[in-house]
Enzyme design. Structure first.
Site, PDB file in Angstrom:
ATOM      1  N   THR A 199       1.081  -1.264   0.023  1.00 56.52           N
ATOM      2  CA  THR A 199       0.086  -0.040  -0.003  1.00 56.52           C
ATOM      3  C   THR A 199       0.937   1.251  -0.084  1.00 56.52           C
ATOM      4  O   THR A 199       1.371   1.618  -1.085  1.00 56.52           O
ATOM      5  CB  THR A 199      -0.771   0.079   1.161  1.00 56.52           C
ATOM      6  OG1 THR A 199      -0.074  -0.048   2.555  1.00 56.52           O
ATOM      7  CG2 THR A 199      -1.913  -0.890   1.091  1.00 56.52           C
TER       8      THR A 199
ATOM      9  N   LYS B 228       4.168  -6.932   3.496  1.00 51.25           N
ATOM     10  CA  LYS B 228       4.025  -5.621   3.373  1.00 51.25           C
ATOM     11  C   LYS B 228       3.796  -5.066   4.983  1.00 51.25           C
ATOM     12  O   LYS B 228       3.317  -5.724   5.798  1.00 51.25           O
ATOM     13  CB  LYS B 228       2.938  -5.400   2.446  1.00 51.25           C
ATOM     14  CG  LYS B 228       1.516  -5.613   3.283  1.00 51.25           C
ATOM     15  CD  LYS B 228       0.428  -4.863   3.105  1.00 51.25           C
ATOM     16  CE  LYS B 228       0.756  -3.216   3.097  1.00 51.25           C
ATOM     17  NZ  LYS B 228      -0.051  -2.302   4.148  1.00 51.25           N
TER      18      LYS B 228
ATOM     19  N   THR C 142      -2.306  -3.389   9.492  1.00 57.56           N
ATOM     20  CA  THR C 142      -2.235  -4.095   8.501  1.00 57.56           C
ATOM     21  C   THR C 142      -0.836  -4.679   7.965  1.00 57.56           C
ATOM     22  O   THR C 142      -0.252  -3.879   7.558  1.00 57.56           O
ATOM     23  CB  THR C 142      -3.047  -3.933   7.137  1.00 57.56           C
ATOM     24  OG1 THR C 142      -4.230  -3.628   7.513  1.00 57.56           O
ATOM     25  CG2 THR C 142      -2.893  -5.049   6.060  1.00 57.56           C
TER      26      THR C 142
ATOM     27  N   GLU D 282       6.081   4.417   7.242  1.00 56.31           N
ATOM     28  CA  GLU D 282       5.684   5.592   6.752  1.00 56.31           C
ATOM     29  C   GLU D 282       6.454   6.599   7.350  1.00 56.31           C
ATOM     30  O   GLU D 282       6.244   6.784   8.522  1.00 56.31           O
ATOM     31  CB  GLU D 282       3.998   5.699   7.005  1.00 56.31           C
ATOM     32  CG  GLU D 282       3.421   4.966   6.028  1.00 56.31           C
ATOM     33  CD  GLU D 282       1.825   4.778   6.603  1.00 56.31           C
ATOM     34  OE1 GLU D 282       0.926   4.164   5.676  1.00 56.31           O
ATOM     35  OE2 GLU D 282       1.370   5.358   7.558  1.00 56.31           O
TER      36      GLU D 282
ATOM     37  N   ASN E 128      -0.275  10.431   6.896  1.00 51.69           N
ATOM     38  CA  ASN E 128      -1.419   9.763   7.407  1.00 51.69           C
ATOM     39  C   ASN E 128      -2.720  10.876   7.473  1.00 51.69           C
ATOM     40  O   ASN E 128      -3.648  10.553   7.821  1.00 51.69           O
ATOM     41  CB  ASN E 128      -1.246   9.286   8.577  1.00 51.69           C
ATOM     42  CG  ASN E 128      -0.416   7.842   8.293  1.00 51.69           C
ATOM     43  OD1 ASN E 128      -1.318   7.046   7.973  1.00 51.69           O
ATOM     44  ND2 ASN E 128       0.700   7.532   8.740  1.00 51.69           N
TER      45      ASN E 128
ATOM     46  N   THR F  54      -7.113  11.586   0.440  1.00 53.15           N
ATOM     47  CA  THR F  54      -7.524  13.009  -0.245  1.00 53.15           C
ATOM     48  C   THR F  54      -6.343  13.279  -1.165  1.00 53.15           C
ATOM     49  O   THR F  54      -5.401  12.654  -1.459  1.00 53.15           O
ATOM     50  CB  THR F  54      -7.259  14.129   0.904  1.00 53.15           C
ATOM     51  OG1 THR F  54      -6.212  14.147   1.735  1.00 53.15           O
ATOM     52  CG2 THR F  54      -8.725  13.841   1.497  1.00 53.15           C
TER      53      THR F  54
END
Lengths: 407, 407
Positions: free
Chosen positions: A150, A176, A194, A280, A402, A407
């Site tokens: 992702t 992942k 996840t 991230e 995040n 968006t």
């Protein structure tokens, strides 16, 4: 044990593929397939989140079947909290895959990762399955690894080999990570992130032994990493063991079990580190080692409390060796600790010892906190148990990623 | 109940002062004093962090004494994990204050907030105490409120008045918050953040009743807020009740108790909101209301799981109505939930109902998430208990502030 190149398709009998079917706006690959030419014994661990994606109960039911042969995974949509239609979609995907692969429906696992609460574009997925199956081969492991990502920047794969009575046994895996990572998966049917990990091996293994080895290895690796403390609805680790190595079936917990367990530990440690380093916004890898704990639960609790601390993680980002925040998170973990025997060290520098803060050159501490890989050791001073845990820093980029995920 | 202007010194018999004694590099006020002209009954709740600042056990011991009259607090240094010398410093501060105030040493409480693990500049503090005492008056409440702050931008105070049998009873309080805020303080001698709150009242109260009212009010307010999930070593709420209202001593849990309890709830709710709105980097206030829980513990657990979610808080910052993250944190809280009766609403928009995601215009949801004050309601569908919880968003500024707190 020997490290090997490649991932899931480096294991004899396994093929894979990954393609773009139309889920992701980025047009990156979003549908992955793993297939074994021979029937497999399967084992799995799942999130213990009380609200799960429909694929989680589906896979738990599949695990009770005798054999398995394939895993199909979409990324970009978690198919979670999507109601009855979501449950139906999971079945439809498994059905379509089994039909295209000409295997029994009981032999297919389904995975998903992405946004929660959005209905899958099911027609796009179903339409792409024949093409996905047609493209299966032993050189598309990396393509498959890419299709389960992702927000990850890099695909994650690992492989190794052990030898048991002259038989070469290979293990290969893809994973992942990136965000919503705080796994707590246990004994087949339980706990949390996840994160997805799919493992293939050509070992001949007894089902219960395989499940036990998977549980134990996950407890000591994936379940000790955290990115953001958020436990996902979709976490799973699945292992398929096709027996093509023709070894004597491994059963019980003898010497051969230990070799398999070590191989899984090796793979999961490697993949855990890849996940943290690719988390991230991450710029640093923190390894926490808690020693001197009253029991294993306390050791893990204290270690995870440190790796889950927002303040420790922001200090790490700023290369600020603010060890008081480490101490505060140890104390708030609830683990037994004796302040008069407590020891905290940042890298090799002891900053707190025998109830007293130590005089350490702040400049030197700061320098050690500027490294890309940082280790903290905390001795609780009350026992002999220990645990490690891993995390990354919390950066302004994490917040940026995040706060605008959709968006 | 009537809201009143001012804070701690709006209560008859209470004086206060705040000054700069030399701890903070910023040269802002860092030493505060609260004093009652009459002996007080005292009650308190403290962090349950297992590693605490030396003032925490000191204050617990003081609470066992018959009366109290003063609270002295330094900011900029937590005097925590500072070894034997830190313990000594706490005593020295109490001694110096009691001497300058000409009261008994047993009557002084000590508070501290700031960096952990650094030795107090004790001489600077001791030297400033006579000046601090000399400046005590009824118009320096705000100055005192300023002197307990760390990264807070604004001082926090609140006051209200109730009438019991014709007697006007006043309550006034000051507080600090900003970061390391995840309080869990209970029954006198227990739980977690650094938030400080000092309350004054002129009520005549029985000590046990006062302690009970404080516990209950804290459980329903401060213990339900979180900024970063990090539990401090220094949290405390102290209340001094000097009896100057000359009311009949309030004892037990009758109608008058209820009035006092409501007054504390009012103050603590007001101060909680001030803390969240002034939290490090905060741009929004989120109110979570969990209903339909099996029991109160589940309701609080689910509500706090949502307010503690990094992903919910970053989505809030980005005005992204990503309700899947709310659901994931409800599921991971461990609270009982029935997905088929689960209801999630953002503001007045139901996004998930009866097991199915609802069709809602994303644009409208996004608009409601752009507000400065946002509310989320989650009905777990399994019972009748409910709880609220409050937090702020997680912004890039929070990370910036906390990655360079000491540098």
């Amino acid at each position: 044990m020997k490290h090997c190149r490649g991932g899931i398709t480096s294991v004899p009998g396994f093929e894979a593929n990954g393609l773009y079917c139309g889920i992701k706006k980025s047009r990156k690959k979003d549908l992955a397939l793993i297939y074994s030419s021979a029937p497999c014994v399967a084992a799995g661990v799942f999130t213990d989140n009380r609200l799960t994606a429909s694929c989680i109960p589906f896979n738990k039911a599949q695990l009770r079947k005798r054999t398995a042969r394939a895993i199909i995974v979409n990324s970009g949509n978690a198919n979670c909290l999507t109601g009855k239609i979501g449950v139906k979609h999971t079945s439809l995907i498994a059905q379509a895959a089994s039909k295209a692969l000409k295997i029994h429906q009981d032999q297919v696992f389904v995975g998903a990762t992405g946004v929660i609460g959005e209905i899958l574009p099911i027609q796009k997925i179903l339409k792409s399955i024949p093409r996905l199956v047609h493209g299966l081969n032993r050189s598309s492991g990396l393509s498959c690894a890419n299709a389960i990502l992702t927000t990850d920047r890099l695909p994650k794969e690992s492989a190794c080999e052990i030898v048991i009575r002259g038989k070469k046994i290979r293990f290969g895996a893809i994973a992942k990570g990136a965000g919503m990572i705080h796994p707590h998966m246990t004994n087949g049917f339980s706990r949390h992130a996840t994160m997805l990990c799919y493992v293939a091996t050509n070992a001949a293994m007894d089902k219960k032994t395989l499940q036990y080895a998977l549980n134990e290895a996950v407890q000591n690796t994936f379940n000790l990493i955290t990115v953001d403390g958020d436990k996902s609805t979709n976490d799973m680790v699945l292992i398929l063991s096709n027996g093509l190595a023709k070894n004597l079936e491994i059963k019980g917990r003898g010497k051969e079990y230990k070799l398999v367990f070590d191989a899984l530990l090796y793979l999961f440690n490697d993949l855990s580190h890849q996940m943290i380093l690719d988390a991230e916004g991450a710029t640093k890898l923190l390894t926490v080692h808690v020693t001197g704990a009253r029991n294993l639960e306390d050791a893990r609790r204290a270690a995870r409390s440190i790796t889950s601390s927002t303040l420790v993680k922001t200090a790490l980002f700023g290369s600020d060796p603010n060890w008081g925040r480490i101490a505060a998170s140890v104390g708030s973990s609830g683990a037994s600790v004796n302040v008069n025997r407590l020891m905290i060290s940042l890298g090799s520098q002891k900053v707190f010892l025998n109830g007293e803060p130590q005089r350490v050159a702040l400049k030197r501490l700061h320098q050690s906190f500027c490294q890309k890989q940082i280790s903290i050791t905390v001795d609780l001073g009350v026992g002999r148990q220990s645990s490690k845990a891993w995390t990354c820093d919390l950066s302004t980029d994490y917040v940026r990623i995040n706060s605008s995920y959709r968006t």
